[in-house]
Design a protein around this motif. Structure first.
Motif, PDB file in Angstrom:
ATOM      1  N   PHE A 294      -3.616  10.226  -3.678  1.00 34.03           N
ATOM      2  CA  PHE A 294      -3.443   9.692  -4.172  1.00 34.03           C
ATOM      3  C   PHE A 294      -3.538   8.372  -2.901  1.00 34.03           C
ATOM      4  N   MET A 295      -4.407   6.861  -2.843  1.00 30.28           N
ATOM      5  CA  MET A 295      -4.102   6.140  -2.148  1.00 30.28           C
ATOM      6  C   MET A 295      -4.188   5.083  -2.861  1.00 30.28           C
ATOM      7  N   ALA A 296      -3.069   4.379  -2.757  1.00 30.39           N
ATOM      8  CA  ALA A 296      -3.992   2.579  -3.456  1.00 30.39           C
ATOM      9  C   ALA A 296      -3.172   1.716  -2.701  1.00 30.39           C
ATOM     10  N   ASN A 297      -4.057   0.327  -2.822  1.00 30.46           N
ATOM     11  CA  ASN A 297      -3.772  -0.793  -1.756  1.00 30.46           C
ATOM     12  C   ASN A 297      -4.020  -2.046  -2.549  1.00 30.46           C
ATOM     13  N   ASP A 298      -3.120  -2.944  -2.539  1.00 32.46           N
ATOM     14  CA  ASP A 298      -3.332  -4.505  -3.325  1.00 32.46           C
ATOM     15  C   ASP A 298      -2.991  -5.330  -2.056  1.00 32.46           C
ATOM     16  N   PRO A 299      -4.016  -6.185  -1.073  1.00 32.72           N
ATOM     17  CA  PRO A 299      -3.653  -6.680  -0.187  1.00 32.72           C
ATOM     18  C   PRO A 299      -3.499  -8.219  -1.013  1.00 32.72           C
ATOM     19  N   HIS A 300      -2.633  -8.703  -0.571  1.00 31.59           N
ATOM     20  CA  HIS A 300      -1.976 -10.202  -0.808  1.00 31.59           C
ATOM     21  C   HIS A 300      -2.588 -11.465   0.192  1.00 31.59           C
ATOM     22  N   ARG A 301      -3.344 -12.233  -0.430  1.00 33.12           N
ATOM     23  CA  ARG A 301      -3.682 -13.387   0.077  1.00 33.12           C
ATOM     24  C   ARG A 301      -4.221 -14.519  -1.149  1.00 33.12           C
ATOM     25  N   THR A 302      -4.901 -15.601  -0.299  1.00 32.42           N
ATOM     26  CA  THR A 302      -4.908 -17.053  -0.964  1.00 32.42           C
ATOM     27  C   THR A 302      -6.202 -16.291  -2.178  1.00 32.42           C
ATOM     28  N   LEU A 303      -5.220 -17.332  -3.204  1.00 32.41           N
ATOM     29  CA  LEU A 303      -6.544 -17.211  -4.052  1.00 32.41           C
ATOM     30  C   LEU A 303      -7.816 -17.998  -4.285  1.00 32.41           C
ATOM     31  N   ALA A 304      -8.774 -17.375  -4.072  1.00 35.14           N
ATOM     32  CA  ALA A 304     -10.073 -18.578  -3.809  1.00 35.14           C
ATOM     33  C   ALA A 304     -11.071 -18.128  -4.730  1.00 35.14           C
TER      34      ALA A 304
ATOM     35  N   ASN B 189       0.878  -1.007  -0.111  1.00 33.79           N
ATOM     36  CA  ASN B 189      -0.049   0.289   0.252  1.00 33.79           C
ATOM     37  C   ASN B 189       0.658   1.253   0.511  1.00 33.79           C
ATOM     38  N   TRP B 190       0.802   2.214  -0.366  1.00 35.79           N
ATOM     39  CA  TRP B 190       1.246   3.401  -0.371  1.00 35.79           C
ATOM     40  C   TRP B 190      -0.149   4.255  -0.394  1.00 35.79           C
ATOM     41  N   VAL B 191       0.388   6.032   0.409  1.00 37.35           N
ATOM     42  CA  VAL B 191       0.215   6.844  -0.767  1.00 37.35           C
ATOM     43  C   VAL B 191       0.765   7.828  -0.416  1.00 37.35           C
ATOM     44  N   THR B 192       0.338   9.004  -1.617  1.00 35.59           N
ATOM     45  CA  THR B 192       1.387  10.055  -1.759  1.00 35.59           C
ATOM     46  C   THR B 192       0.825  11.414  -1.800  1.00 35.59           C
ATOM     47  N   SER B 193       1.040  12.212  -1.441  1.00 34.89           N
ATOM     48  CA  SER B 193       0.714  14.026  -1.086  1.00 34.89           C
ATOM     49  C   SER B 193       0.602  14.000  -2.996  1.00 34.89           C
ATOM     50  N   PRO B 194      -0.142  15.247  -2.779  1.00 38.23           N
ATOM     51  CA  PRO B 194      -0.409  16.257  -3.689  1.00 38.23           C
ATOM     52  C   PRO B 194       0.955  16.742  -4.837  1.00 38.23           C
ATOM     53  N   SER B 195       1.756  16.480  -3.586  1.00 35.00           N
ATOM     54  CA  SER B 195       2.996  17.249  -4.698  1.00 35.00           C
ATOM     55  C   SER B 195       3.490  16.606  -5.214  1.00 35.00           C
ATOM     56  N   LEU B 196       3.501  15.119  -5.536  1.00 29.36           N
ATOM     57  CA  LEU B 196       3.677  13.523  -6.338  1.00 29.36           C
ATOM     58  C   LEU B 196       3.337  13.597  -7.831  1.00 29.36           C
ATOM     59  N   ALA B 197       1.539  14.634  -6.972  1.00 30.40           N
ATOM     60  CA  ALA B 197       0.664  13.966  -8.775  1.00 30.40           C
ATOM     61  C   ALA B 197       1.017  15.259  -9.395  1.00 30.40           C
ATOM     62  N   ALA B 198       0.856  14.211 -11.541  1.00 37.18           N
ATOM     63  CA  ALA B 198       0.971  14.950 -12.275  1.00 37.18           C
ATOM     64  C   ALA B 198      -0.255  16.021 -11.772  1.00 37.18           C
ATOM     65  N   ASN B 199      -1.774  15.538 -11.393  1.00 37.25           N
ATOM     66  CA  ASN B 199      -2.702  16.419 -11.323  1.00 37.25           C
ATOM     67  C   ASN B 199      -3.003  17.548 -10.273  1.00 37.25           C
TER      68      ASN B 199
ATOM     69  N   ILE C   6      -7.087  -1.498  -5.355  1.00 37.20           N
ATOM     70  CA  ILE C   6      -8.117  -0.657  -4.881  1.00 37.20           C
ATOM     71  C   ILE C   6      -7.154   0.325  -5.415  1.00 37.20           C
ATOM     72  N   ILE C   7      -7.346   1.513  -6.799  1.00 37.90           N
ATOM     73  CA  ILE C   7      -6.876   2.705  -6.248  1.00 37.90           C
ATOM     74  C   ILE C   7      -7.236   3.928  -5.872  1.00 37.90           C
ATOM     75  N   VAL C   8      -7.300   5.031  -5.131  1.00 35.16           N
ATOM     76  CA  VAL C   8      -8.155   6.183  -4.889  1.00 35.16           C
ATOM     77  C   VAL C   8      -7.534   7.330  -5.472  1.00 35.16           C
ATOM     78  N   ASP C   9      -7.797   8.493  -6.735  1.00 38.48           N
ATOM     79  CA  ASP C   9      -7.424   9.505  -6.503  1.00 38.48           C
ATOM     80  C   ASP C   9      -8.268  10.504  -5.526  1.00 38.48           C
ATOM     81  N   VAL C  10      -7.775  11.388  -4.864  1.00 34.12           N
ATOM     82  CA  VAL C  10      -8.901  11.420  -3.350  1.00 34.12           C
ATOM     83  C   VAL C  10      -9.666  12.516  -3.770  1.00 34.12           C
TER      84      VAL C  10
END
Length: 802
Positions: free
Chosen positions: A284-294, A270-280, A739-743
């Motif tokens: 942003f908030m991004a998360n991809d939890p890794h668990r057993t595929l089911a 997961n990560w979050v980035t401040s507005p200063s790092l984004a082109a727009n 999930i990726i969120v443009d806050v």
């Protein structure tokens, strides 16, 4: 004219109201207090609009059960210890373990920990679940085919099912026993050589009161039995649906069992980035939890809207609320922050009374609870469940008068996995989010936050026992000398807010800052740092980031280990032409484990040889008996600094290991795919691929197998790339939910959830998201009513029956 217009308008509203009441999509339900509107979008997400909190969670339970009824029934049986009732005596130990580790505290106190209205919310949710179950019981034609194949019916839920801990990421108790066995065989110094403990140096000596020879017994059998997935056999299936004896299965490979090494790779980014790092200029908030595929997916998307609630995202379908997502103020995500909430306690038993154990030089009575467990084709089994002051007794060695119990921090109220997200769902700012985090006991997580004001934050959560005089990595006597000094307040765990770097990223590696002081409540075992280092490399590159960059990073298959290890090959001399050619091929490689790459095929096969063949080159018979795997970080330290590990002629020994494993890898690929190196593609049905196998997918007939299981799709990446696809040929773990969120623009959010939202194989939403996910594509996650209406597939009204 004004009077006529008002009369016509009034008549229109009366007619509209009548039509609404007569809406053929209206579903009449006991338990609702008002009308609920539910819109299902084109990917299968239900957007639930209620007029009050009770009806919101009632509807969430109703629709989650409707989509995932079979998953719900198996979960209920796992949670209540009634699996043997449908699968027979082979599941008896599971049910004993479930009942042994059942939460037995006050339910009101338990539910109120998750939210000030926790009792109302959880009860409304289970009432909604039961409303759909009753609907199915009254209309058996609604039963998914999985129930028909097993010849069972769903049964009603209670709040106790929701708060079960059986599927949670709970602690390190199995590691603790394995390390204890290693110390018993090798001693603490030698054990330290093979394990990668950090950031501090733990004490792993066994207390002299513990007989090391007894640790080889199956001490955690009941614990492990109740935690494993339910496995079905052909005899469980009714003959009309059963796979024929001797018939080749539709699937070419059965699901592989998870190894201890796999557990270290199960994690998240997961990560979050401040507005200063984004082109727009947005956070942003991004998360991809890794668990057993089911099948169905472990997680389930939903949108919950009512006064005081407007939250969208995903969570485990069997619990109310949203674990990962956003509301109108901010977005949040999670990864595992490894937290040790378990200890294995060893007791001396009274030879005259096996129900008494020694504590501080006195004999104490175990608490005994007797239960009867229903067993298919057998009489109910009567079992005695025993407890010490520290927790459930998993094993009694009556010959040597020794007992073992598991002390569990997660037996405390409020420790059901992810349920504390209910508080996070209503957070309006960073401080409110941190306050909500203070109730998040299980699992240990890195919670991140990004809000519309441009703030980003990180708070580690998880109930953390404070151990003043021991590490928690080996079994300890339960005689009172090894007690916890309470729990560290969650808000005192590591955290950060608006760092100068402009981003926060976590990937299950150790992220505790060196300046941190409460080390007695921080663990010693973490995932390899490769994913985390790659995230920091990309996010800190100085490039102005876009949504496409966020997607690319979640699916990034660049291997940092390859970038370090491949140069070692260039220093070696190979005499065989295939190996020489393979090294030359790797010399211009970009280190990306692409599914169409021959270089990736060569490297991954070699990496596996390095990990699997260590003891072939450096025999250590005693260690081989107790060391199941060596983390790649540790192995790479030895390869890069051989003199610290291999003794005299260290470089020559290292080089022999490097060249020997590489030659073996090339030979294996030649035997498998032929001599034409250019045809050795990494992604493929016989190498790196993904195929989802339903729990019944190998035991039903061919027609049902094709319906329940997915096809095979090629994959890239491995266990060490941000786009995690595991260590096996068939991907068995990784990020199905993303999930990726443009806050600052909620409607630009995107997500994934493979293979689909529904668990009913007859639903159009059962496998509809599989191929797009396998090709690293996303779907839009709309939040505004206008966008949701524009992608609506169905609209339904839930209305009170009376």
């Amino acid at each position: 004219m004004t009077i006529l217009r008002n009369t016509l308008l009034a008549l229109f509203f009366v007619i509209s109201a009548c039509k609404k009441q007569e809406d053929p999509n209206a579903i009449h339900l006991d338990g609702l207090t008002d009308t609920v509107e539910v819109i299902r979008d084109e990917v299968g997400i239900n957007h639930i609009y209620a007029n009050n909190q009770h009806d919101l969670f009632f509807a969430q339970g109703y629709y989650a059960a409707k989509d995932r009824l079979f998953q719900f029934e198996i979960w209920r049986r796992q949670a209540t210890g009634t699996v043997a009732e449908i699968l027979g005596e082979r599941e008896l130990k599971r049910d004993i373990g479930t009942r042994l580790f059942k939460f037995r505290g006050d339910m009101k106190t338990e539910m109120q920990q998750y939210h000030p209205d926790g009792e109302e919310i959880i009860t409304a949710y289970t009432d909604g679940v039961n409303a759909y179950i009753e609907e199915v019981l009254q209309n058996p034609e609604l039963l998914p085919v999985t129930f028909k194949a097993l010849g069972i019916l769903p049964q009603k839920w209670t709040p106790e099912v929701v708060i079960s801990r059986h599927q949670g990421l709970l602690g390190n108790i199995t590691d603790e026993l394995e390390i204890g066995r290693a110390v018993a065989q090798l001693g603490p110094e030698k054990t330290n050589e093979y394990y990668w403990f950090h950031p501090k140096e733990p004490k792993i000596d066994l207390d002299p009161a513990i007989n090391p020879n007894l640790l080889s017994h199956n001490i955690l059998e009941l614990y492990e039995a109740y935690r494993k997935p339910v496995k079905f056999e052909p005899e469980d299936i009714l003959p009309a649906y059963r796979v024929e004896t001797g018939l080749a299965l539709y699937t070419t490979s059965a699901p592989e069992n998870e190894s201890e090494a796999d557990k270290m790779w199960i994690g998240s980014n997961n990560w979050v980035t401040s507005p200063s790092l984004a082109a727009n200029g947005h956070a942003f908030m991004a998360n991809d939890p890794h668990r057993t595929l089911a099948v169905p997916s472990l997680r389930y998307w939903a949108h919950l809207s009512a006064p005081g609630w407007d939250v969208i995202g995903g969570g485990e379908p069997e619990i109310p609320g949203i674990s990962i997502g956003h509301n109108e103020y901010g977005a949040w995500g999670l990864t595992v922050f490894r937290t040790d909430g378990e200890d294995l306690m060893v007791y001396e038993l009274n030879p005259e009374n096996p129900n008494q154990y020694k504590y501080k030089d006195a004999w104490e009575d175990m608490e005994v609870i007797t239960e009867n467990i229903p067993v298919k084709n057998s009489e109910p089994k009567k079992v005695d469940l025993k407890y010490t002051r520290h927790g459930p007794v998993t094993y009694i060695d009556s010959t040597n008068h020794v007992a073992y119990a598991v002390r569990c921090a997660w037996m405390e109220p409020g420790s059901s996995p992810y349920l504390a997200s209910l508080r996070m769902n209503q957070a309006k700012n960073w401080e409110e989010f941190r306050d909500a985090c203070n109730f998040s006991n299980i699992p240990g997580e890195n919670m991140i936050w990004a809000d519309k004001e441009g703030n980003i934050g990180w708070q580690a959560v998880g109930i953390a026992p404070v151990r003043r005089n021991f590490s928690g990595l080996v079994p300890v006597p339960g005689d009172g000398r090894y007690e916890w000094d309470g729990y560290l307040p969650i808000k005192e765990k590591p955290h950060d807010f608006n760092p100068e770097s402009g981003f926060i990223s976590t990937a299950n590696q150790n992220v505790t800052p060196e300046s941190y002081t409460e080390w007695d409540a921080v663990g010693y075992m973490w995932s390899d740092p490769f994913r985390g280092d790659r995230l920091k490399e990309v996010l800190g590159s100085g490039k102005k980031l876009t949504m496409e960059d966020m997607k690319a990073l979640q699916n990034d298959y660049l291997s940092l280990p390859a970038r370090t290890l491949v140069p070692l090959l260039k220093e070696q001399t190979f005499t065989e032409e295939p190996a020489k050619k393979a090294v030359q091929l790797l010399s211009d490689w970009d280190f990306v484990l692409d599914k169409n790459s021959a270089e990736a095929a060569i490297y991954v096969t070699w990496e596996r040889e390095l990990l699997n063949s260590y003891f072939d080159y450096f025999p250590d018979p005693k260690a081989e008996e107790v060391i199941e795997y060596i983390q790649l970080t540790k192995l790479m330290q030895w390869l890069l600094h051989p003199e610290e590990k291999f003794g005299p002629n260290a470089i020559a020994k290292r080089d022999r290991y490097v060249t020997g494993t590489f030659a073996s890898a090339i030979n294996a690929l030649s035997e498998k795919f032929g001599e034409q190196m250019e045809t050795w593609k990494y992604g493929g049905p016989d190498f790196k691929h993904v195929q989802y196998i339903h729990p019944l997918g190998n035991v039903v007939n061919a027609e049902l197998q094709s319906q329940l299981n997915t096809v095979k799709m090629p994959r890239g990446g491995n266990q060490y790339t941000p786009g995690v696809t595991g260590s096996r040929d068939n991907q068995t773990s990784g990020a199905t939910f993303r999930i990726i969120v443009d806050v600052n623009d909620w409607d630009r959010s995107v997500g994934t959830n493979a293979p689909g939202q529904s668990g009913d194989p007859e639903s159009p939403f059962y496998k509809n998201l599989f191929e797009s996910w396998a090709n690293d594509r996303y779907f839009p996650v709309h939040y505004s009513r206008a966008k949701i209406d524009s992608t609506a597939v169905t609209k339904e009204l839930l209305v009170p029956s009376n």
